[in-house]
Design an enzyme around this catalytic site. Sequence first.
Site, short mmCIF file in Angstrom:
data_model
loop_
_atom_site.label_atom_id
_atom_site.label_comp_id
_atom_site.label_asym_id
_atom_site.label_seq_id
_atom_site.Cartn_x
_atom_site.Cartn_y
_atom_site.Cartn_z
N ASP A 66 0.86 -1.17 0.00
CA ASP A 66 0.00 0.00 0.00
C ASP A 66 0.90 1.23 0.00
O ASP A 66 2.01 1.19 0.55
CB ASP A 66 -0.93 0.02 1.22
CG ASP A 66 -2.04 1.06 1.03
OD1 ASP A 66 -2.95 0.80 0.22
OD2 ASP A 66 -1.96 2.14 1.64
N1 LIG Z 1 2.67 5.15 -12.04
C1 LIG Z 1 2.69 5.58 -10.77
N2 LIG Z 1 1.83 5.01 -9.87
C2 LIG Z 1 1.89 5.48 -8.61
C3 LIG Z 1 2.75 6.50 -8.19
N3 LIG Z 1 2.55 6.71 -6.86
C4 LIG Z 1 1.59 5.86 -6.46
N4 LIG Z 1 1.20 5.10 -7.52
C5 LIG Z 1 0.16 4.08 -7.54
C6 LIG Z 1 0.57 2.74 -6.99
C7 LIG Z 1 -0.75 2.18 -6.54
O1 LIG Z 1 -1.39 1.56 -7.65
C8 LIG Z 1 -1.55 3.43 -6.14
C9 LIG Z 1 -1.61 3.60 -4.63
O2 LIG Z 1 -2.83 3.06 -4.19
P1 LIG Z 1 -2.91 1.73 -3.31
O3 LIG Z 1 -1.64 1.50 -2.57
O4 LIG Z 1 -4.18 1.80 -2.56
O5 LIG Z 1 -2.97 0.55 -4.38
P2 LIG Z 1 -4.10 0.24 -5.45
O6 LIG Z 1 -5.45 0.50 -4.88
O7 LIG Z 1 -3.75 0.91 -6.74
O8 LIG Z 1 -3.88 -1.31 -5.71
P3 LIG Z 1 -4.02 -2.50 -4.62
O9 LIG Z 1 -4.57 -1.92 -3.36
O10 LIG Z 1 -2.62 -3.04 -4.46
O11 LIG Z 1 -4.94 -3.50 -5.30
O12 LIG Z 1 -0.86 4.55 -6.66
C10 LIG Z 1 3.64 7.07 -9.16
O13 LIG Z 1 4.42 7.99 -8.88
N5 LIG Z 1 3.57 6.57 -10.42
#
Ligand SMILES: Nc1nc2c(ncn2[C@H]2C[C@H](O)[C@@H](COP(=O)(O)OP(=O)(O)OP(=O)(O)O)O2)c(=O)[nH]1
Length: 184
Positions: A66
């Site tokens: 996360d």
């Molecule tokens: N491409 C890119 N993505 C980023 C950056 N900073 C953060 N992220 C993305 C990574 C994660 O997909 C998202 C952060 O949200 P979370 O940690 O809640 O994960 P998410 O909900 O996307 O997926 P998950 O919970 O693992 O199913 O932001 C960045 O600088 N570049």
Amino acid sequence: MIILCSSSSTRAELLKKTGIEFIQKSCDFDEEKLNFTDPYEFVINASWGKFKECVKCFNDEIITADTVVTDGKNILRKAKSREDAKKLLLAQSGKEIKIITSMWVKINGKVYGRCDETIYEFFEFDESDLEKYLDSNEWQGKAGACMVEGFCKKYIKNVKGYESTAMGLCIEELINILKEEKCI
Ligand SMILES: Nc1nc2c(ncn2[C@H]2C[C@H](O)[C@@H](COP(=O)(O)OP(=O)(O)OP(=O)(O)O)O2)c(=O)[nH]1
């Protein structure tokens, strides 16, 4: 086979770079039910919650993570709208921010947990450049609406820590764990 328990395309892209075989599955852990105001507590408990959900569903090797952005006062998570993204980005323009990623890895019957952070000092974001980025919708699904390898890159004045941590999965430390467990 390692399961990346994440719906994040960015995490999958980062993991692909290690060359290890994995499959990506999403797990349904609702981060909205967490009410931590401290960014470290939030990110560690969110990733741990995802990990516990995934352990229930899969017997394999598991990776969960996360990521949150903090400006030192607030937790900047994913924007809910263009206006929200603008507010989150303006809170980072010209400022020092921390992007914190907590990761849990179950491998060879052992559980590894890490919390890494990357500190960025940004120049002021150019207004028209910011509007263009907002129009691109590339900020969607990204913590703090931030893209350190994209929009934010040109505004980096100083950085301390790994870019992979800021993008959502500290690959360098994950590789150390996989080497420790003789998986690579
Ligand atoms: N491409 C890119 N993505 C980023 C950056 N900073 C953060 N992220 C993305 C990574 C994660 O997909 C998202 C952060 O949200 P979370 O940690 O809640 O994960 P998410 O909900 O996307 O997926 P998950 O919970 O693992 O199913 O932001 C960045 O600088 N570049």
